[in-house]
Design an enzyme around this catalytic site. Structure first.
Site, PDB file in Angstrom:
ATOM      1  N   CYS A   1      -4.636  -7.593  15.385  1.00  0.00           N
ATOM      2  CA  CYS A   1      -4.000  -8.441  14.367  1.00  0.00           C
ATOM      3  C   CYS A   1      -4.004  -9.905  14.789  1.00  0.00           C
ATOM      4  O   CYS A   1      -4.087 -10.797  13.948  1.00  0.00           O
ATOM      5  CB  CYS A   1      -2.565  -7.978  14.130  1.00  0.00           C
ATOM      6  SG  CYS A   1      -2.444  -6.339  13.388  1.00  0.00           S
TER       7      CYS A   1
ATOM      8  N   GLU B   1       5.617  -5.987  11.744  1.00  0.00           N
ATOM      9  CA  GLU B   1       4.477  -6.800  12.205  1.00  0.00           C
ATOM     10  C   GLU B   1       3.258  -6.243  11.503  1.00  0.00           C
ATOM     11  O   GLU B   1       2.793  -5.143  11.797  1.00  0.00           O
ATOM     12  CB  GLU B   1       4.343  -6.725  13.724  1.00  0.00           C
ATOM     13  CG  GLU B   1       3.380  -7.777  14.282  1.00  0.00           C
ATOM     14  CD  GLU B   1       1.988  -7.234  14.533  1.00  0.00           C
ATOM     15  OE1 GLU B   1       1.106  -7.481  13.667  1.00  0.00           O
ATOM     16  OE2 GLU B   1       1.774  -6.579  15.556  1.00  0.00           O
TER      17      GLU B   1
END
Length: 468
Positions: free
Chosen positions: A268, A234
């Site tokens: 993020c 990720e």
């Protein structure tokens, strides 16, 4: 980067740690291998009791660990408490659902009979020792959302946490120890990034998961590819936040403030690029700007603070360079665009909105990790989708609309691992989380996340011979 707690609100080094030497790393690898040999055979009920105990302990520790996180990476302490509560919730969710998520799957007998089988099933088995390389921005949540499913699946964990959150990393090891997990089921490795490759290449390590930067993801993926080991990545995100003509502009603008500035803008999945249709652009820009200006920047240990410091001095410098490049090339700062006054010593930056973004600006292509939003005016949905997809990232996305046709188009055409309508992106234990393009691959959370580190085993039963 030294392994140390440096208070980003003051720049003061609070505590330093020496990196573990080769002998200690080897001891921990050996302990992990031994732990897996026994832990892999435990029943779901036994694992669930341990995980639920960890959740109870985390709830009891909430205020203390929240303060630790704030001192290490600067998030407002209110948000840190919420992060700890979310982690406890995720632990309980996996304790309650893992057995169901990993239950054997049986195809219909008619579908497998032509293979010669009387019956067949799919069985899930743990892979082994999994190395988690984790970032500082959500120092508790990023780890727990890996550890909860991994431990419930029967794996054991090694954690290489970011070097600026060592006390949170050590707390996590202590949490699972106090919960009663067998020795070696969860261990923290206090090592620098230069020590990761040796651990990844160790034959006792079966797989790895990383949340972090694109360069770090490339490195881990390359090493694990060479070793033929499973990875889940990720990486970065530059999430679009689309506000279309039929949107509830007031709600969209109010939510946009939180979406962009959560965790001091260091997330993020934060909305970063605000793409607004022409008919509602002016109203949205006015309300969004007003909301950003109202935020209180200051001491993150104060419950009244909305925005604390960035986690590192370099992080603030990187952000300033992106803003300066954009302004130099014609962007306009509707608010912010500089350091706040009266907060010398810490790594603070004012909430900022930049309008008039063009493709020649670095900020159009690079991730902004701080409370800086970019604002785009578009004419129609086709243009909005084109701008949204004009990024190397594809983690998540937000769309504000009341039109079902907009929903269908965005689900079909937005290049992202998630599309959140009329609300901001958030991770939840029951929903898969991950991205496409340079945001990585694989999924965390939900049933998809717990099965990432399982051996998906086909079990085939031939027909028993009939008695004569």
């Amino acid at each position: 980067m030294p392994i140390a707690t440096v208070n980003p609100a003051t720049g003061e080094t609070l505590k330093s740690f020496g990196a573990m030497g080769p002998e200690e790393v080897e001891r921990r690898l050996a302990t992990a291998g031994t732990a897996f040999a026994g832990y892999r055979t435990t029943a779901f009920e036994q694992r669930a009791r341990l995980v639920l105990r960890a959740a109870d302990l985390l709830d009891a520790d909430r205020d203390d660990i929240a303060r630790t996180m704030t001192l290490e990476m600067g998030k407002p302490v209110v948000a840190a408490r919420a992060e700890a509560a979310k982690c406890a919730k995720a632990l309980r969710w996996y304790a309650e659902h893992a057995a169901e998520l990993l239950a054997d799957e049986e195809p219909a007998e008619d579908d497998v009979r032509d293979s010669g089988a009387e019956r067949a099933r799919v069985h899930y088995r743990p892979l082994g020792v999994v190395l988690a390389v984790m970032p500082w921005n959500f120092p508790l949540w990023q780890v727990v959302r890996f550890a909860a499913p991994a431990l419930m699946a029967g794996n054991v964990a090694l954690l290489k946490h970011a070097s600026n959150v060592p006390q949170t990393a050590l707390y996590l090891e202590d949490l699972f120890r106090r919960a009663g997990f067998p020795d070696g089921c969860f261990q923290t490795l206090l090592i620098g990034s230069d020590g990761v490759e040796k651990v990844l290449r160790d034959p006792r390590v079966a797989a790895a998961t990383l949340t972090g930067s694109e360069p770090a993801g490339r490195s881990v993926a390359a090493i694990c590819g060479d070793e033929i080991k499973k990875t889940v990545l990720e990486l970065g995100g530059s999430d679009p936040y689309l506000v279309l003509a039929s949107a509830d502009v007031e709600r969209a603008a109010r939510t946009a403030v939180t979406a962009r500035t959560q965790n001091n803008g260091q997330s993020c999945i934060a909305g970063k690029r605000f793409i607004v249709q022409d008919g509602v652009y002016d109203a949205f820009a006015e309300q969004f700007t007003a909301g950003m200006r109202e935020l209180r920047v200051g001491d993150p240990l104060d419950d009244e603070t909305d925005i604390g410091p960035l986690a590192s001095e370099q992080g603030r410098t990187d952000l300033e360079e992106l803003v300066e490049d954009a302004v130099r090339k014609g962007a306009t700062a509707l608010c912010g665009g500089s350091r706040p006054e009266g907060l010398d010593g810490g790594w603070f930056y004012r909430p900022t909105i930049l309008a008039g973004i063009t493709a020649d600006m670095r900020i159009h292509h690079e991730e902004t990790f701080g409370p800086v939003a970019t604002l785009y005016r578009v004419r129609h949905l086709d243009e909005a989708i084109a701008v949204a997809n004009d990024t190397p990232f594809g983690l998540s996305s937000n769309v504000w609309t009341r039109e079902s046709t907009d929903v269908d188009r965005c689900v079909r055409d937005l290049q992202a691992g998630g599309v959140f309508f009329n609300g901001m992106t958030a991770s939840h234990p029951a929903l898969p989380f991950g991205g496409v393009k340079r945001s990585g691959y694989g999924r965390e959370l939900s049933g998809h996340g717990i099965r990432e580190f399982c051996n998906v085993t086909t079990v085939w039963h031939g027909a028993e011979p009939s008695e004569s």
